[in-house]
Design a protein around this motif. Structure first.
Motif, PDB file in Angstrom:
ATOM      1  N   PRO A  37      43.829  45.632  35.499  1.00 49.82           N
ATOM      2  CA  PRO A  37      42.790  44.778  34.918  1.00 49.82           C
ATOM      3  C   PRO A  37      41.397  45.140  35.413  1.00 49.82           C
ATOM      4  N   LEU A  38      40.427  44.988  34.511  1.00 51.24           N
ATOM      5  CA  LEU A  38      39.017  45.194  34.838  1.00 51.24           C
ATOM      6  C   LEU A  38      38.482  43.900  35.451  1.00 51.24           C
ATOM      7  N   LYS A  39      38.045  43.972  36.715  1.00 48.38           N
ATOM      8  CA  LYS A  39      37.660  42.763  37.457  1.00 48.38           C
ATOM      9  C   LYS A  39      36.339  42.958  38.177  1.00 48.38           C
ATOM     10  N   TYR A  40      35.711  41.838  38.515  1.00 46.25           N
ATOM     11  CA  TYR A  40      34.612  41.912  39.469  1.00 46.25           C
ATOM     12  C   TYR A  40      35.206  42.019  40.874  1.00 46.25           C
ATOM     13  N   LYS A  41      34.396  42.484  41.821  1.00 46.53           N
ATOM     14  CA  LYS A  41      34.891  42.687  43.181  1.00 46.53           C
ATOM     15  C   LYS A  41      35.425  41.388  43.773  1.00 46.53           C
ATOM     16  N   ASP A  42      36.603  41.472  44.359  1.00 46.51           N
ATOM     17  CA  ASP A  42      37.283  40.342  45.007  1.00 46.51           C
ATOM     18  C   ASP A  42      37.818  39.306  44.022  1.00 46.51           C
ATOM     19  N   GLN A  43      37.805  39.619  42.729  1.00 44.29           N
ATOM     20  CA  GLN A  43      38.379  38.672  41.767  1.00 44.29           C
ATOM     21  C   GLN A  43      39.877  38.571  42.013  1.00 44.29           C
ATOM     22  N   GLY A  44      40.319  37.367  42.328  1.00 43.09           N
ATOM     23  CA  GLY A  44      41.725  37.151  42.648  1.00 43.09           C
ATOM     24  C   GLY A  44      42.023  37.150  44.134  1.00 43.09           C
ATOM     25  N   LYS A  45      40.992  37.356  44.967  1.00 43.51           N
ATOM     26  CA  LYS A  45      41.214  37.249  46.413  1.00 43.51           C
ATOM     27  C   LYS A  45      41.445  35.789  46.797  1.00 43.51           C
ATOM     28  N   PHE A  46      40.853  34.897  45.994  1.00 41.63           N
ATOM     29  CA  PHE A  46      41.011  33.455  46.198  1.00 41.63           C
ATOM     30  C   PHE A  46      41.410  32.820  44.873  1.00 41.63           C
ATOM     31  N   ILE A  47      41.902  31.591  44.922  1.00 40.05           N
ATOM     32  CA  ILE A  47      42.197  30.839  43.699  1.00 40.05           C
ATOM     33  C   ILE A  47      40.902  30.669  42.903  1.00 40.05           C
ATOM     34  N   MET A  48      41.013  30.829  41.578  1.00 39.45           N
ATOM     35  CA  MET A  48      39.820  30.789  40.728  1.00 39.45           C
ATOM     36  C   MET A  48      39.775  29.538  39.863  1.00 39.45           C
ATOM     37  N   ASP A  49      38.572  29.218  39.407  1.00 41.25           N
ATOM     38  CA  ASP A  49      38.353  28.101  38.492  1.00 41.25           C
ATOM     39  C   ASP A  49      38.860  28.501  37.110  1.00 41.25           C
ATOM     40  N   GLY A  50      39.915  27.818  36.639  1.00 42.68           N
ATOM     41  CA  GLY A  50      40.511  28.149  35.348  1.00 42.68           C
ATOM     42  C   GLY A  50      39.703  27.678  34.156  1.00 42.68           C
ATOM     43  N   GLY A  51      38.623  26.939  34.378  1.00 44.84           N
ATOM     44  CA  GLY A  51      37.808  26.478  33.261  1.00 44.84           C
ATOM     45  C   GLY A  51      36.693  27.424  32.891  1.00 44.84           C
ATOM     46  N   ASP A  52      36.426  28.434  33.732  1.00 47.80           N
ATOM     47  CA  ASP A  52      35.292  29.339  33.533  1.00 47.80           C
ATOM     48  C   ASP A  52      35.767  30.676  32.966  1.00 47.80           C
ATOM     49  N   PRO A  53      35.381  31.036  31.742  1.00 44.82           N
ATOM     50  CA  PRO A  53      35.804  32.310  31.143  1.00 44.82           C
ATOM     51  C   PRO A  53      35.378  33.530  31.956  1.00 44.82           C
ATOM     52  N   ALA A  54      34.357  33.371  32.810  1.00 51.83           N
ATOM     53  CA  ALA A  54      33.916  34.498  33.636  1.00 51.83           C
ATOM     54  C   ALA A  54      34.999  34.937  34.616  1.00 51.83           C
ATOM     55  N   ASN A  55      35.985  34.075  34.842  1.00 50.93           N
ATOM     56  CA  ASN A  55      37.086  34.415  35.747  1.00 50.93           C
ATOM     57  C   ASN A  55      38.261  35.081  35.037  1.00 50.93           C
ATOM     58  N   ASP A  56      38.194  35.201  33.713  1.00 46.97           N
ATOM     59  CA  ASP A  56      39.245  35.902  32.980  1.00 46.97           C
ATOM     60  C   ASP A  56      39.293  37.373  33.387  1.00 46.97           C
ATOM     61  N   TRP A  57      40.431  38.020  33.153  1.00 46.81           N
ATOM     62  CA  TRP A  57      40.467  39.479  33.221  1.00 46.81           C
ATOM     63  C   TRP A  57      39.628  40.000  32.051  1.00 46.81           C
ATOM     64  N   HIS A  58      38.800  40.992  32.302  1.00 44.73           N
ATOM     65  CA  HIS A  58      37.807  41.422  31.325  1.00 44.73           C
ATOM     66  C   HIS A  58      38.210  42.714  30.608  1.00 44.73           C
ATOM     67  N   GLY A  59      39.470  42.863  30.320  1.00 41.38           N
ATOM     68  CA  GLY A  59      39.950  44.101  29.707  1.00 41.38           C
ATOM     69  C   GLY A  59      40.697  44.920  30.743  1.00 41.38           C
ATOM     70  N   TRP A  60      40.662  46.234  30.563  1.00 41.07           N
ATOM     71  CA  TRP A  60      41.486  47.112  31.388  1.00 41.07           C
ATOM     72  C   TRP A  60      40.698  48.344  31.816  1.00 41.07           C
ATOM     73  N   ILE A  61      41.002  48.835  33.005  1.00 35.64           N
ATOM     74  CA  ILE A  61      40.471  50.138  33.415  1.00 35.64           C
ATOM     75  C   ILE A  61      41.085  51.178  32.482  1.00 35.64           C
ATOM     76  N   PRO A  62      40.281  52.023  31.824  1.00 35.30           N
ATOM     77  CA  PRO A  62      40.860  53.024  30.922  1.00 35.30           C
ATOM     78  C   PRO A  62      41.868  53.900  31.661  1.00 35.30           C
ATOM     79  N   PHE A  63      42.947  54.248  30.978  1.00 33.41           N
ATOM     80  CA  PHE A  63      44.002  55.036  31.623  1.00 33.41           C
ATOM     81  C   PHE A  63      43.437  56.301  32.258  1.00 33.41           C
ATOM     82  N   ASP A  64      42.558  57.010  31.541  1.00 32.87           N
ATOM     83  CA  ASP A  64      42.047  58.274  32.066  1.00 32.87           C
ATOM     84  C   ASP A  64      41.020  58.074  33.183  1.00 32.87           C
TER      85      ASP A  64
END
Length: 810
Positions: free
Chosen positions: A480-507
């Motif tokens: 998953p494409l994330k901001y740094k430390d995303q998922g190191k702690f429990i996140m606010d499920g109401g904020d779309p900014a905490n969603d996974w933002h797509g994927w690191i391209p395979f290549d």
């Protein structure tokens, strides 16, 4: 009186008949179990092998020849793909049917059906984690693929062909002990095995414990004690590797996360030291000028063995390696052109989101400034001897809310946050078997890279070597494409900014091919140095195993298969090399008694190898663990709140660079302790503990005796495991044997015009405890040796190692 005796005799006889047909607790009906024609007697196998045998199977499309070697490894030669996977399923079921059944039941949350309420919480946990939800999505992905749908169906049909011809007398003994019958195998069962592997390798979670640490100590302390990159590191992709791609924009963390992590101090369960190794050495460093590849995946060791050896040959494929019982294709292995292996990446692909429900009905949850519908999934868990449990699981767009309330958490896993939704890569549609299907047929580096495109989870370090003299390694999976430390702690499920933002391209997954140093390797340490633009995780396994491997490979010239074998069983402690001199420096010998002085003298003379006969290894290992626990326990041990302990790496740094740190002070005593005080008290406790448990210092203190080790039965049936035996190694050495966990398959492959493979696992090919081939390879594995693998090039090739030929036809 005679009538009374007659009635009493009849009553006793009827009671005995009833008792022999009735299951009492874990004891099967003894009448059935002891029955000479259908009971456990039928599971005894002769060591004698029938040299030739013929069998007809309706669904075959052509002729199949199977050659068995002295270890009962089947070498399958089929005329088409359908028959190859059909026969793979048939033979695997014949050898490992109960193992396939019980692992599938575990993943599906169906153990209670056969063992009763003792498995209820595990079943409930697997249901609520979304194992079925994920398996259904994986099966969808497989069935969309025209090739893999045929493969999975042929495999399942082969398993069922064996089950249908099985009579009760031939049931594996565990079915008889648990008093149930095998059921039809379905394609989704193979998908369940992938979910089970994802749970094993990517199902751990420390977000709750880390969030509690943040709440208790504040951001400043948390950032200091839990850094995003360790002090010690020797990453998988060599330091300084240039990234030849333009990275995607990195998602911005939400304002709430920034505020949380920049805050000032408020006030003043993953296991370290387990993992796997793999490496490949370029021909420039080997004796024969061609690459050598080695792999030893470390898992919980069981009998029957986790893996099943097999050679599979049909037009377009001839591959040897190990398979997962219940899944098609060879997972780790080689063919005439390439070899490959895997270790766990430990990518952060499991996150928790705090959910806000609209009201007590929990039909809607808050997300993206509006109320969204909750989906409900009803789970019926059947329980042996009881009424089924009906459990309703709430699903958000992230995934399931695993534990609804505190009562569930008390009965279940302590690291699962209550009222949180789970986002887990194992829930997504995938087609991992396609990767192995293509690797089995690969001829070169291009084929290897193409195969990896289909792999989703759990993320693995895929190592590669070819006859073209290419070597490579790729920490690979759907990341998953994330901001740094995303998922190191429990996140606010109401904020779309905490969603996974797509994927690191395979290549753009980190990868390296033919590096200048002449080798590639991994041991579950950090994937890259800090120049890699994407966030994969904040924590990986310790660097010690990877450091030792890289040190040895750097020094190697004219390497051979035996060089690799010796390295796989290497038990030199980099941890002791790093910190033992500092630990010894702080000990005051004038305050030690005779036994403690003898222990100190032993440590000073110790060569830092954790072999089975080493007394120094016992003293150091126990001392370090006591020191670690004493350092952190008074601040991080809380009966009411789960807190994550700082890493071994951070503890080492604290000892070496900050010996007067406040963390060494025990808040429960009036004096202010330093590292020297903690080292002294933990050393004394270590020696006293060894004396108490093992007597005076001497042979009884040897590491192999102090550290018990067993390869247990998969179902923990007494007498079906190996029993305790002495072993060297520990969690931070290359030979990472600890707590029943270790190398489940050691493999070394020498590439060249004629490829040669060597391998061993701790057990045998058969799943039947009554078979000679249940554990016949265990001693070779204990001795740290490898067996040359018989890689036949045709069904007619002769070898004195071939002990049986089975011919299958329509």
């Amino acid at each position: 009186m005679k009538v009374f005796k007659a009635i009493l005799s009849i009553v006793f006889t009827l009671a005995l008949i009833w008792a022999l047909q009735t299951k009492f607790g874990d004891v099967p009906p003894l009448g059935e179990f002891l029955n000479p024609s259908t009971g456990f007697w039928q599971n005894a196998e002769s060591k004698n092998i029938i040299p030739t045998e013929k069998l007809e199977l309706k669904a075959l499309q052509g002729k199949v020849t199977i050659r068995y070697d002295e270890n009962m490894v089947p070498h399958i030669f089929a005329e088409n793909d359908h028959d190859l996977y059909y026969v793979q399923g048939y033979l695997t079921a014949k050898a490992r049917l109960w193992q396939m059944d019980i692992q599938t039941r575990s993943a599906a949350g169906r153990l209670s059906e056969v063992v009763g309420p003792k498995a209820l919480e595990l079943d409930r946990y697997h249901r609520r984690m979304g194992m079925t939800y994920g398996a259904e999505h994986t099966l969808q992905g497989i069935m969309k693929d025209p090739v893999m749908s045929k493969v999975i169906n042929a495999y399942s049909d082969g398993v069922n062909a064996y089950i249908k011809q099985l009579k009760p007398g031939g049931y594996p003994i565990e079915f008889k002990l648990l008093n149930y019958a095998p059921e039809e195998w379905k394609p989704i069962n193979s998908a369940y095995l992938l979910k089970l592997m994802s749970e094993t390798l990517a199902g751990g979670s420390n977000e709750l414990a880390m969030t509690n640490v943040l709440d208790k100590f504040g951001a400043q302390v948390t950032n200091d004690l839990f850094p995003d990159y360790p002090t010690h590191e020797d990453p998988i992709i060599p330091t300084g590797t240039k990234w030849n791609f333009k990275p995607l924009p990195i998602p911005a963390p939400p304002a709430a996360f920034k505020a949380q992590m920049l805050a000032s101090m408020k006030d003043k369960e993953k296991i370290e030291g387990i993992g796997s190794n793999n490496w490949a050495v370029s021909g420039s460093k080997t004796a024969n000028g061609y690459p050598i590849l080695a792999n030893d995946p470390h898992l919980d060791l069981t009998l029957p063995s986790i893996w099943y050896q097999m050679q599979m040959s049909a037009p377009g494929v001839n591959v040897y390696g190990v398979t997962l019982p219940g899944a098609p294709c060879v997972v780790i292995g080689y063919n005439q052109k390439v070899s490959w292996g895997v270790t766990n990446v430990d990518a952060d692909i499991l996150d928790w989101y705090q959910v806000k429900f609209k009201d007590a009905n929990r039909t809607e949850y808050w997300y993206n400034n509006k109320w969204n519908k909750v989906n409900r999934k009803v789970e019926e868990i059947k329980i042996l001897g009881q009424k089924p449990l009906i459990d309703t699981v709430l699903y958000t767009h992230y995934g399931p809310v695993v534990y609804d309330n505190a009562d569930m958490a008390k009965k279940g896993r302590i690291n699962i946050p209550v009222g949180n939704a789970l986002r887990w890569i194992a829930h997504d549609e995938s087609d991992e078997f396609k990767t192995f299907y293509l690797l089995n047929r690969a001829s070169n580096y291009t084929d290897y890279r193409e195969a990896l495109k289909y792999y989703t989870a759990p993320a693995q370090n895929f190592i590669f070597a070819s006859a073209d003299n290419d070597i490579a390694i790729t920490p690979n999976g759907k990341l998953p494409l994330k901001y740094k430390d995303q998922g190191k702690f429990i996140m606010d499920g109401g904020d779309p900014a905490n969603d996974w933002h797509g994927w690191i391209p395979f290549d753009q997954n980190p990868t390296v091919k033919n590096p200048p140093r002449g080798f590639v390797s991994s041991a579950n340490q950090s994937s890259t140095d800090q120049t890699y633009p994407y966030y994969i995780n904040w924590k990986f396994e310790g660097y010690e195993r990877g450091k030792r491997i890289n040190d040895r490979l750097t020094a190697m010239k004219k390497a051979t298969v035996d060089s690799m074998r010796v390295l796989q069983t290497d038990d030199y402690s980099i941890r002791a090399q790093d910190i033992l001199p500092t630990m010894l420096k702080y000990l005051d010998a004038s305050k030690l008694d005779d036994t403690q002085l003898a222990a100190l003298d032993t440590l000073k003379k110790w060569d830092k190898y954790c072999n089975a006969k080493s007394v120094g290894a016992s003293i150091f290992s126990n001392w370090w663990v006591r020191f670690y626990n004493l350092t952190w326990r008074d601040n991080f041990e809380d009966k009411k709140t789960l807190l994550y302990y700082p890493t071994m790496d951070r503890t080492e740094t604290l000892l070496i660079k900050e010996p007067n740190s406040t963390w060494f002070d025990n808040k429960r005593t009036p004096i202010v302790e330093t590292a020297a005080d903690v080292l002294s008290s933990s050393f004394n406790a270590t020696v006293n503990g060894l004396v108490k448990d093992h007597g005076e210092i001497g042979e009884s203190w040897q590491w192999g005796k102090v550290k018990p080790f067993e390869v247990a039965h998969l179902g923990h049936v007494p007498g079906f495991g190996s029993g305790n035996f002495v072993s060297g190694g520990t969690g931070s050495t290359v030979n990472a044997l600890i707590d029943g966990h270790g190398p489940s398959w050691r493999m070394v492959v020498q590439m060249g015009p004629q490829v040669k493979g060597y391998g061993i696992f701790p057990g045998g090919q058969s799943g039947n405890p009554g078979s000679f081939f249940y554990d016949d390879m265990l001693q070779t594995w204990k001795d740290g040796k490898l067996e040359e693998l018989l890689f036949l090039q045709s069904a007619t090739e002769t070898s004195p190692r071939i002990k049986k030929t089975l011919t299958l036809s329509k």
